[in-house]
Design a protein around this motif. Structure first.
Motif, PDB file in Angstrom:
ATOM      1  N   VAL A 111       0.860  -1.184   0.000  1.00 18.63           N
ATOM      2  CA  VAL A 111       0.000   0.000   0.000  1.00 18.63           C
ATOM      3  C   VAL A 111       0.895   1.233   0.000  1.00 18.63           C
ATOM      4  CG1 VAL A 111      -1.957   1.154   1.092  1.00 18.63           C
ATOM      5  CG2 VAL A 111      -1.656  -1.311   1.401  1.00 18.63           C
ATOM      6  N   MET A 112       0.729   2.086  -1.002  1.00 23.25           N
ATOM      7  CA  MET A 112       1.529   3.306  -1.140  1.00 23.25           C
ATOM      8  C   MET A 112       0.634   4.531  -1.055  1.00 23.25           C
ATOM      9  SD  MET A 112       4.827   2.624  -1.777  1.00 23.25           S
ATOM     10  CE  MET A 112       5.942   1.423  -2.557  1.00 23.25           C
ATOM     11  N   SER A 113       1.218   5.643  -0.580  1.00 23.53           N
ATOM     12  CA  SER A 113       0.469   6.894  -0.422  1.00 23.53           C
ATOM     13  C   SER A 113       1.272   8.071  -0.969  1.00 23.53           C
ATOM     14  CB  SER A 113       0.160   7.130   1.062  1.00 23.53           C
ATOM     15  OG  SER A 113      -0.340   8.434   1.271  1.00 23.53           O
ATOM     16  N   THR A 114       0.556   9.061  -1.487  1.00 24.44           N
ATOM     17  CA  THR A 114       1.215  10.305  -1.886  1.00 24.44           C
ATOM     18  C   THR A 114       1.466  11.203  -0.683  1.00 24.44           C
ATOM     19  OG1 THR A 114      -0.912  11.391  -2.321  1.00 24.44           O
ATOM     20  CG2 THR A 114       0.145  10.245  -4.177  1.00 24.44           C
ATOM     21  N   GLY A 115       0.925  10.811   0.475  1.00 26.66           N
ATOM     22  CA  GLY A 115       1.101  11.590   1.698  1.00 26.66           C
ATOM     23  C   GLY A 115       2.159  10.997   2.605  1.00 26.66           C
ATOM     24  N   GLU A 116       1.962  11.125   3.910  1.00 21.02           N
ATOM     25  CA  GLU A 116       2.944  10.665   4.900  1.00 21.02           C
ATOM     26  C   GLU A 116       2.857   9.169   5.168  1.00 21.02           C
ATOM     27  OE1 GLU A 116       2.465  12.981   8.419  1.00 21.02           O
ATOM     28  OE2 GLU A 116       3.101  14.862   7.478  1.00 21.02           O
ATOM     29  N   GLY A 117       1.774   8.526   4.745  1.00 23.81           N
ATOM     30  CA  GLY A 117       1.625   7.092   4.982  1.00 23.81           C
ATOM     31  C   GLY A 117       1.341   6.757   6.431  1.00 23.81           C
ATOM     32  N   LYS A 118       0.654   7.671   7.131  1.00 23.62           N
ATOM     33  CA  LYS A 118       0.310   7.451   8.544  1.00 23.62           C
ATOM     34  C   LYS A 118      -1.209   7.511   8.690  1.00 23.62           C
ATOM     35  CE  LYS A 118       4.646   9.371  10.260  1.00 23.62           C
ATOM     36  NZ  LYS A 118       5.303  10.392  11.131  1.00 23.62           N
ATOM     37  N   PRO A 119      -1.896   6.423   8.372  1.00 25.12           N
ATOM     38  CA  PRO A 119      -3.364   6.446   8.340  1.00 25.12           C
ATOM     39  C   PRO A 119      -3.986   6.577   9.724  1.00 25.12           C
ATOM     40  CG  PRO A 119      -2.565   4.221   8.006  1.00 25.12           C
ATOM     41  CD  PRO A 119      -1.356   5.102   8.009  1.00 25.12           C
ATOM     42  N   ILE A 120      -5.172   7.179   9.732  1.00 22.49           N
ATOM     43  CA  ILE A 120      -5.914   7.371  10.983  1.00 22.49           C
ATOM     44  C   ILE A 120      -7.368   6.959  10.769  1.00 22.49           C
ATOM     45  CG2 ILE A 120      -4.442   9.250  11.817  1.00 22.49           C
ATOM     46  CD1 ILE A 120      -6.688  11.185  10.819  1.00 22.49           C
ATOM     47  N   GLU A 121      -8.076   6.751  11.878  1.00 28.01           N
ATOM     48  CA  GLU A 121      -9.517   6.509  11.817  1.00 28.01           C
ATOM     49  C   GLU A 121     -10.243   7.851  11.792  1.00 28.01           C
ATOM     50  OE1 GLU A 121     -11.302   3.486  14.352  1.00 28.01           O
ATOM     51  OE2 GLU A 121      -9.281   2.864  14.951  1.00 28.01           O
ATOM     52  N   ARG A 122     -11.344   7.890  11.080  1.00 25.56           N
ATOM     53  CA  ARG A 122     -12.209   9.073  11.112  1.00 25.56           C
ATOM     54  C   ARG A 122     -13.556   8.652  11.695  1.00 25.56           C
ATOM     55  NH1 ARG A 122     -11.067  11.611   5.122  1.00 25.56           N
ATOM     56  NH2 ARG A 122      -8.808  11.894   5.314  1.00 25.56           N
ATOM     57  N   ASP A 123     -14.629   9.049  11.031  1.00 27.22           N
ATOM     58  CA  ASP A 123     -15.959   8.723  11.574  1.00 27.22           C
ATOM     59  C   ASP A 123     -16.623   7.556  10.852  1.00 27.22           C
ATOM     60  OD1 ASP A 123     -16.265  10.036   9.213  1.00 27.22           O
ATOM     61  OD2 ASP A 123     -17.744  11.499   9.935  1.00 27.22           O
ATOM     62  N   ALA A 124     -15.909   6.893   9.952  1.00 24.71           N
ATOM     63  CA  ALA A 124     -16.499   5.752   9.227  1.00 24.71           C
ATOM     64  C   ALA A 124     -16.678   4.566  10.177  1.00 24.71           C
ATOM     65  CB  ALA A 124     -15.612   5.358   8.058  1.00 24.71           C
ATOM     66  N   ARG A 125     -17.818   3.896  10.077  1.00 27.38           N
ATOM     67  CA  ARG A 125     -18.120   2.761  10.934  1.00 27.38           C
ATOM     68  C   ARG A 125     -17.259   1.552  10.575  1.00 27.38           C
ATOM     69  NH1 ARG A 125     -22.643   1.105  13.785  1.00 27.38           N
ATOM     70  NH2 ARG A 125     -23.922   2.783  12.915  1.00 27.38           N
ATOM     71  N   THR A 126     -16.694   0.905  11.588  1.00 30.06           N
ATOM     72  CA  THR A 126     -15.983  -0.360  11.374  1.00 30.06           C
ATOM     73  C   THR A 126     -17.015  -1.470  11.202  1.00 30.06           C
ATOM     74  OG1 THR A 126     -14.081   0.340  12.677  1.00 30.06           O
ATOM     75  CG2 THR A 126     -14.363  -2.018  12.372  1.00 30.06           C
ATOM     76  N   THR A 127     -16.902  -2.203  10.093  1.00 30.97           N
ATOM     77  CA  THR A 127     -17.892  -3.249   9.803  1.00 30.97           C
ATOM     78  C   THR A 127     -17.254  -4.617   9.600  1.00 30.97           C
ATOM     79  OG1 THR A 127     -17.789  -2.900   7.404  1.00 30.97           O
ATOM     80  CG2 THR A 127     -19.361  -1.554   8.640  1.00 30.97           C
ATOM     81  N   VAL A 128     -15.917  -4.680   9.544  1.00 32.04           N
ATOM     82  CA  VAL A 128     -15.220  -5.942   9.300  1.00 32.04           C
ATOM     83  C   VAL A 128     -14.518  -6.385  10.579  1.00 32.04           C
ATOM     84  CG1 VAL A 128     -13.492  -7.141   7.919  1.00 32.04           C
ATOM     85  CG2 VAL A 128     -14.917  -5.360   6.866  1.00 32.04           C
ATOM     86  N   PHE A 129     -14.720  -7.652  10.951  1.00 29.51           N
ATOM     87  CA  PHE A 129     -14.166  -8.188  12.195  1.00 29.51           C
ATOM     88  C   PHE A 129     -13.673  -9.622  11.973  1.00 29.51           C
ATOM     89  CE2 PHE A 129     -17.540  -5.189  13.164  1.00 29.51           C
ATOM     90  CZ  PHE A 129     -16.957  -4.339  14.092  1.00 29.51           C
TER      91      PHE A 129
END
Length: 405
Positions: free
Chosen positions: A243-261
């Motif tokens: 997984v590559m990013s044009t940004g810093e590559g430091k992902p965070i959680e926002r307000d999206a619901r977690t649905t996978v467990f």
């Protein structure tokens, strides 16, 4: 009596030996196992191909996720019809767009579901299993009215970097090689294209019903994030996940619901709420070891309530929806590879035409050399028997048997 005891001991030893033999044939040395891995990969690849054609501008992400899981279930239904063979979704279809990194698989009850539009960078992620033998894959593409239109700018850089890094990783997975060079190669490709590997991305060894085995390759090593070194071995199965990013590559959680467990098989707790017990019982029955989405449970509303207590007491592992900073773009490619006697074989993933990425950036000579390697094992040439024996045998010793492939 002694004779009877010895005989009983012999029978016990034979039974133990049979059990060991039975356990041993669950890997790639068993041709039936290879067949099941390849069957799972066929379903994964066909599903991925179908989703790329289905995911057009104006489509809801939710509908694409539902369609993906349905495709997997329908295809698996026509294969290996024995009731004793479990099969189906090994990782629920996820559709993550632009700055969304992973695990986005919304629920039917959600009203603000994202709708695809022209220019979106779309990441599809899914998994299939046949009898517990897992094939996973992920693919990134850009929504274009005309598929022949070149991909330009940051999207071209990040997509090409992620794809070439994943292909380089496949070439580096060979018996006797270590996991460290893969992490180094991913960093080199990222540097060449001016992008960044995303933190926390791990590539796992996979086994029967185990999607996240103990042998791990890390995509981005840091002081606080390292993995133990190991060497790849014959007959193993691995995920290549880049997984590559044009940004810093430091992902965070926002307000999206977690649905996978995923069920934490080693944890136990007596749940208090009726909804929690109902949900956990359903999970134990339908998804005892592999990841699932709440969407796949019978009562979505009850499931949303029930997972809260399960998470609180560590009965479930969550796969949160992660994001980069707004405006950044993320690309994701994932393959399943088998270490077979003939060499390392990539069994999942769609063909990618790198010429469609209109970027002036190129991988360095070292990465180009890695990419040019053959994944097939070279066969040793058989020497003339007498000449070989004469050359191999020291004076006064009988010649040793030559090793052949």
């Amino acid at each position: 009596m002694a004779a009877v005891a010895q005989e009983a001991g012999g029978v016990a030893m034979m039974e133990a030996s049979d059990e060991e033999e039975e356990e041993e044939v669950e890997d790639l040395r068993n041709s039936d196992v290879v067949t099941k891995y390849k069957a799972a990969s066929d379903v994964a690849n066909k599903t991925l191909q179908g989703l790329v054609g289905y995911a057009k501008a104006g489509m809801r992400v939710l509908d694409i996720c539902i369609f993906g899981d349905q495709l997997i279930t329908q295809q698996c239904g026509s294969m290996f019809k024995s009731k004793t063979i479990e099969k189906g979704v090994a990782f629920p279809t996820s559709v993550s767009v632009n700055d969304c990194v992973c695990h986005n698989s919304p629920l039917a009850s959600e009203t603000d579901v994202y709708v695809l539009k022209e220019g979106d960078v779309v990441k599809l992620d899914l998994g299939v299993h046949i009898d517990g033998y897992i094939a996973v894959t992920a693919h990134t593409f850009v929504i274009r009215a005309d598929p022949s239109t070149p991909i330009t700018g940051k999207a071209a850089d990040v997509c090409k970097a992620a794809y070439l890094a994943a292909e380089a990783a496949v070439k580096l997975i060979t018996p006797g090689a270590g996991n460290g060079p893969i992490t180094e190669a991913i960093k080199k490709v990222a540097d060449d294209f001016g992008v960044t590997p995303v933190q926390g991305v791990l590539m796992h060894q996979m086994k029967r019903f185990v999607i996240d085995g103990n042998n791990v390759v890390i995509g981005r090593e840091e002081i606080e994030q390292k993995v133990d070194p190991f060497e790849f071995e014959d007959a193993q199965v691995y995920t290549v996940d880049v997984v590559m990013s044009t940004g810093e590559g430091k992902p965070i959680e926002r307000d999206a619901r977690t649905t996978v467990f995923k069920r934490a098989v080693e944890q136990k707790y007596m749940l208090k709420m009726k909804a929690s017990r109902y949900v956990f019982s359903e999970v134990d029955k339908k998804f005892p070891t592999l990841p699932f989405t709440i969407r796949a449970l019978d009562d979505e509303r009850q499931a949303r309530m029930g997972v809260v207590e399960c998470l609180k007491h560590n009965l479930l592992h969550a796969y949160p929806v992660l994001f980069e900073k707004s405006g950044d773009l993320v690309a994701h490619f994932k393959f399943t590879v088998l270490l077979l006697p003939t060499g390392t074989v990539k069994i999942t993933g769609l063909p990618v035409n790198v010429a469609e990425f209109a970027t002036d950036k190129e991988p360095c000579a070292e990465i180009k050399e890695i990419l040019s390697r053959s994944s097939k094992k070279k066969k040793r040439k058989k020497k003339n028997k007498k000449a070989g024996e004469a050359a191999a045998a020291p004076a006064g010793e009988a010649p040793k048997a030559m090793e052949t492939d």
